[in-house]
Write an enzyme that holds these catalytic residues in place. Structure first.
Site, PDB file in Angstrom:
ATOM      1  N   GLY A  48       0.789  -1.233   0.000  1.00 45.93           N
ATOM      2  CA  GLY A  48       0.000   0.000   0.000  1.00 45.93           C
ATOM      3  C   GLY A  48       0.814   1.273   0.000  1.00 45.93           C
ATOM      4  O   GLY A  48       0.390   2.297  -0.539  1.00 45.93           O
ATOM      5  N   ASP A 104       0.751   3.790   4.236  1.00 41.33           N
ATOM      6  CA  ASP A 104      -0.339   4.493   3.554  1.00 41.33           C
ATOM      7  C   ASP A 104      -1.463   4.825   4.525  1.00 41.33           C
ATOM      8  O   ASP A 104      -1.995   5.926   4.520  1.00 41.33           O
ATOM      9  CB  ASP A 104      -0.867   3.696   2.352  1.00 41.33           C
ATOM     10  N   ASP A 107      -5.149   1.808  10.429  1.00 38.24           N
ATOM     11  CA  ASP A 107      -6.561   1.505  10.653  1.00 38.24           C
ATOM     12  C   ASP A 107      -6.688   0.947  12.075  1.00 38.24           C
ATOM     13  O   ASP A 107      -6.755   1.719  13.037  1.00 38.24           O
ATOM     14  CB  ASP A 107      -6.955   0.486   9.566  1.00 38.24           C
ATOM     15  N   LYS A 135      -7.235   6.391  10.432  1.00 34.62           N
ATOM     16  CA  LYS A 135      -8.659   6.274  10.778  1.00 34.62           C
ATOM     17  C   LYS A 135      -8.744   6.044  12.276  1.00 34.62           C
ATOM     18  O   LYS A 135      -8.795   4.899  12.736  1.00 34.62           O
ATOM     19  CB  LYS A 135      -9.258   5.049  10.083  1.00 34.62           C
ATOM     20  N   VAL A 157     -11.786   3.005   2.006  1.00 32.21           N
ATOM     21  CA  VAL A 157     -11.160   3.851   0.985  1.00 32.21           C
ATOM     22  C   VAL A 157     -10.149   3.072   0.152  1.00 32.21           C
ATOM     23  O   VAL A 157      -9.510   2.132   0.637  1.00 32.21           O
ATOM     24  CB  VAL A 157     -10.477   5.094   1.616  1.00 32.21           C
ATOM     25  N   ASP A 163      -5.911  -0.625  -1.666  1.00 28.47           N
ATOM     26  CA  ASP A 163      -6.662  -1.515  -2.547  1.00 28.47           C
ATOM     27  C   ASP A 163      -7.922  -2.073  -1.915  1.00 28.47           C
ATOM     28  O   ASP A 163      -8.102  -2.037  -0.692  1.00 28.47           O
ATOM     29  CB  ASP A 163      -5.790  -2.708  -2.942  1.00 28.47           C
TER      30      ASP A 163
HETATM   31  C1  PRP Z   1      -3.015  -2.092   4.869  1.00 24.08           C
HETATM   32  C2  PRP Z   1      -2.212  -0.822   5.004  1.00 24.08           C
HETATM   33  C3  PRP Z   1      -1.569  -0.971   6.346  1.00 24.08           C
HETATM   34  C4  PRP Z   1      -2.558  -1.811   7.111  1.00 24.08           C
HETATM   35  C5  PRP Z   1      -3.328  -0.946   8.038  1.00 24.08           C
HETATM   36  O1  PRP Z   1      -2.161  -3.060   4.404  1.00 24.08           O
HETATM   37  O2  PRP Z   1      -1.261  -0.718   3.984  1.00 24.08           O
HETATM   38  O3  PRP Z   1      -0.339  -1.649   6.248  1.00 24.08           O
HETATM   39  O4  PRP Z   1      -3.457  -2.385   6.168  1.00 24.08           O
HETATM   40  O5  PRP Z   1      -4.279  -1.700   8.734  1.00 24.08           O
HETATM   41  P1  PRP Z   1      -4.240  -1.925  10.298  1.00 24.08           P
HETATM   42  O6  PRP Z   1      -3.922  -0.612  10.942  1.00 24.08           O
HETATM   43  O7  PRP Z   1      -5.643  -2.390  10.598  1.00 24.08           O
HETATM   44  O8  PRP Z   1      -3.236  -2.969  10.599  1.00 24.08           O
HETATM   45  P2  PRP Z   1      -2.679  -4.470   3.887  1.00 24.08           P
HETATM   46  O9  PRP Z   1      -2.494  -5.465   4.978  1.00 24.08           O
HETATM   47  O10 PRP Z   1      -4.054  -4.321   3.321  1.00 24.08           O
HETATM   48  O11 PRP Z   1      -1.662  -4.835   2.758  1.00 24.08           O
HETATM   49  P3  PRP Z   1      -1.300  -4.004   1.447  1.00 24.08           P
HETATM   50  O12 PRP Z   1      -0.453  -2.838   1.900  1.00 24.08           O
HETATM   51  O13 PRP Z   1      -0.536  -4.969   0.614  1.00 24.08           O
HETATM   52  O14 PRP Z   1      -2.586  -3.548   0.796  1.00 24.08           O
END
Ligand code: PRP
Length: 183
Positions: A48, A104, A107, A135, A157, A163
């Site tokens: 991300g 990025d 959450d 968030k 988002v 993604d």
């Molecule tokens: C997303 C984002 C963060 C994480 C945040 O990554 O890039 O690393 O989730 O979420 P959290 O605070 O609930 O842990 P994801 O695991 O979707 O992988 P990606 O970056 O490959 O999309």
């Protein structure tokens, strides 16, 4: 000016390209004040963070090392599993180094809490986090995020690296995914 057509799966633009650019500039200014002369290791969390990392690093004009790790707390869906899956490990020896994790979005904070702990365990002198988006309403763990670009509401988002099931990372803005796409 004409409003560009949004893809059908995107309900609306939440953060425009201009707003993203302004947030990146502000973060880069703060990082420049705090890290110039310290040669930090900027650790982008794949996948991300790739777009944010690419934009942010080009606004930093002091010596730094760039590395990436692949950690993921989501599968193909939209709810966090709470489990981290590790792909690519660090290539850099961070012992004694200042480390800035580039994310990025924060959450639940679970990914970040585990990544922070892993980098401290690897011997980093200090670890900070620079996240474009946060968030706060979704937080499950109280993890420090020293540099936040924008706080956003609890909406699903995509875009600018984020993604849904590997789609929409290439949007230049951050948009809200229509609920019927993932519900
Ligand atoms: C997303 C984002 C963060 C994480 C945040 O990554 O890039 O690393 O989730 O979420 P959290 O605070 O609930 O842990 P994801 O695991 O979707 O992988 P990606 O970056 O490959 O999309």
């Amino acid at each position: 000016m004409l409003t560009p057509c949004l893809p059908a799966e995107i309900e609306r633009v939440l953060v425009t390209e201009a707003e993203i650019a302004a947030a990146v500039d502000e973060l880069a200014d703060r990082l420049s004040r705090d890290y110039a002369g310290r040669h930090p290791v900027m650790v982008g969390a794949l996948t991300g963070a790739v777009v944010f990392l690419a934009d942010l690093m080009r606004r930093l004009d002091f010596p730094l090392t760039v590395d990436t790790v692949a950690v993921s707390s989501y599968g193909g869906g939209h709810e966090t599993s709470g489990e981290l899956s590790w792909g690519k490990a660090l290539s850099t020896d961070v012992r004694g180094r200042a480390v800035v994790i580039v994310e990025d979005i924060v959450d639940s904070g679970l990914t970040l809490a585990r990544l922070r702990a892993a980098l401290t365990e690897a011997g980093a002198a200090d670890v900070a986090v620079c996240a474009l988006l946060s968030k706060p309403a979704r937080r499950q763990v109280d993890v420090p995020v020293e540099y936040v670009g924008l706080e956003i509401p609890d909406e699903f988002v995509v875009g600018y690296g984020l993604d849904y099931a590997q789609r929409w990372r290439n949007l230049p803005f951050v948009g809200v995914l229509r609920r019927e796409v993932y519900a």
